[in-house]
Design a protein around this motif. Sequence first.
Motif, mmCIF file in Angstrom:
data_model
loop_
_atom_site.group_PDB
_atom_site.id
_atom_site.type_symbol
_atom_site.label_atom_id
_atom_site.label_comp_id
_atom_site.label_asym_id
_atom_site.label_seq_id
_atom_site.Cartn_x
_atom_site.Cartn_y
_atom_site.Cartn_z
ATOM 1 N N VAL A 183 53.653 82.045 34.368
ATOM 2 C CA VAL A 183 53.310 83.152 33.747
ATOM 3 C C VAL A 183 52.563 84.483 34.623
ATOM 4 O O VAL A 183 53.287 84.509 35.897
ATOM 5 C CB VAL A 183 51.241 83.139 34.016
ATOM 6 N N VAL B 218 47.221 86.659 24.361
ATOM 7 C CA VAL B 218 47.799 86.576 25.178
ATOM 8 C C VAL B 218 50.193 86.432 24.630
ATOM 9 O O VAL B 218 49.520 85.510 23.332
ATOM 10 C CB VAL B 218 48.128 84.840 25.867
ATOM 11 N N ASN B 219 50.395 86.426 25.079
ATOM 12 C CA ASN B 219 51.974 86.387 24.998
ATOM 13 C C ASN B 219 52.394 85.015 25.253
ATOM 14 O O ASN B 219 52.690 85.217 26.765
ATOM 15 C CB ASN B 219 52.290 87.623 25.135
ATOM 16 N N TYR B 220 53.347 84.668 24.320
ATOM 17 C CA TYR B 220 53.197 82.734 24.421
ATOM 18 C C TYR B 220 54.590 82.614 24.061
ATOM 19 O O TYR B 220 55.218 83.575 22.441
ATOM 20 C CB TYR B 220 52.876 81.658 24.014
ATOM 21 N N THR C 280 53.953 82.030 29.510
ATOM 22 C CA THR C 280 53.076 82.593 28.647
ATOM 23 C C THR C 280 52.410 84.132 29.827
ATOM 24 O O THR C 280 52.932 84.198 31.275
ATOM 25 C CB THR C 280 51.192 82.532 28.513
ATOM 26 N N SER C 281 51.543 85.079 28.780
ATOM 27 C CA SER C 281 51.920 86.375 29.449
ATOM 28 C C SER C 281 50.528 87.355 28.777
ATOM 29 O O SER C 281 50.404 86.474 27.885
ATOM 30 C CB SER C 281 52.916 87.462 29.501
ATOM 31 N N PRO C 282 49.872 87.893 29.715
ATOM 32 C CA PRO C 282 49.232 89.284 29.009
ATOM 33 C C PRO C 282 49.581 89.661 28.481
ATOM 34 O O PRO C 282 50.246 90.207 27.702
ATOM 35 C CB PRO C 282 48.167 89.586 29.978
ATOM 36 N N ASP C 283 48.498 89.929 27.209
ATOM 37 C CA ASP C 283 48.937 90.986 26.258
ATOM 38 C C ASP C 283 48.793 92.361 26.155
ATOM 39 O O ASP C 283 49.241 93.646 25.094
ATOM 40 C CB ASP C 283 48.570 90.816 24.919
ATOM 41 N N SER D 196 42.756 88.781 29.510
ATOM 42 C CA SER D 196 43.297 88.109 29.316
ATOM 43 C C SER D 196 44.457 87.774 29.607
ATOM 44 O O SER D 196 45.412 86.909 29.892
ATOM 45 C CB SER D 196 44.460 89.710 28.658
ATOM 46 N N GLU E 1 42.858 84.182 30.570
ATOM 47 C CA GLU E 1 43.583 83.168 29.078
ATOM 48 C C GLU E 1 45.276 82.811 28.743
ATOM 49 O O GLU E 1 45.083 82.087 28.944
ATOM 50 C CB GLU E 1 42.853 84.409 27.618
ATOM 51 N N ALA E 2 45.606 83.905 29.903
ATOM 52 C CA ALA E 2 47.393 83.635 29.485
ATOM 53 C C ALA E 2 47.203 82.606 30.551
ATOM 54 O O ALA E 2 48.380 81.608 30.250
ATOM 55 C CB ALA E 2 47.985 84.820 30.170
#
Length: 340
Positions: free
Chosen positions: A121, A286-288, A297-300, A317, A320-321
């Motif tokens: 992450v 989330v940025n996947y 993944t990462s936060p958006d 965020s 959630e990631a």
Amino acid sequence: MEHKIKPRLGISLGDFNGIGPEVILKTLADNRLLNFCTPIIYGNIHLLNKVKKQLALENFHLQVISETAGADTKKVNVINCWEEDLELTPGKPNQESGQSALKSLQRAAEDLKNGKLDGIVTAPIDKDNIQSESFQFPGHTEFLTHYFEAPNSLMFLIGGDLRVATVTGHVPLKDVSARLTPDLLIQKLTILLESLKHDFHIQKPRIAVLGLNPHAGENGLLGNEEAEIILPAINQLKEKGNLIFGPFPADGFFGTASYKHFDAVLSMYHDQGLIPFKTLAFDNGVNYTAGLPIVRTSPDHGTAYNIAGQNVAQESSFREALLLAVDIIRKRHFNANPRN
């Protein structure tokens, strides 16, 4: 069963003068997350202790380890990626914070590549001050695609049942049209289809494809990309039995909430997809990175220098990631070991 898997997750610190360390520590201070994963922060204990003090989290213990093999499954672990006791200057990025972000990312990626982690992450980086001879990429997505030698990847934003991917990522808007080809769209749609099936267990995904131009080109009046590039790609994959629809005018598609009828949406460029996504799902987005052999993944959100150090950043965020990474790792494990 997939719920039995407790993955070892690497967490890269991002630019420490942004909100990365804050949202990481706020998330992991909830020890219930230790039931789902073993977190390993790639950073520096001195710096993290400074952030803990700012956040009044002095009673939150961090376990320093030298290698992932020594990770304590019941604690939050830290691997020191540099030894210097660097100054923390929230909201003021500098060369040290940029290069420390790079050291954190490189060490985490190396351990992931060597099988010492199950996924990572990533906290936000500053795409400018991280640049160096060993990092000449627009962002995490491009770096990880190159590092893990993937033929292609897909920026894929997840917020509950809202899923939005982009054909082109971190490229100037003036270059988008020239980069679009039927082959590129087919590549991206194929990655999206495979990710929905294997990472999200959607057996027959329905995908909506947006047009590039206003009103999806208005039958060629406002542009020909829809007829010459986008529609041929859609039709080629539909002929193989895939449920792919479009191209849709982007404004009306989101304005009428048509996205609710699809499992995912493919946008043509970064802001076309991310502006509506962040409007609808910023707090839990989330940025996947789909299409990689590993899970990332990462936060958006970004570094948010304007609120760094003020103890006001929301960690939702990032949380959630982390949870999405756990979920995808479990699903991939289940796919590979369906009887376990």
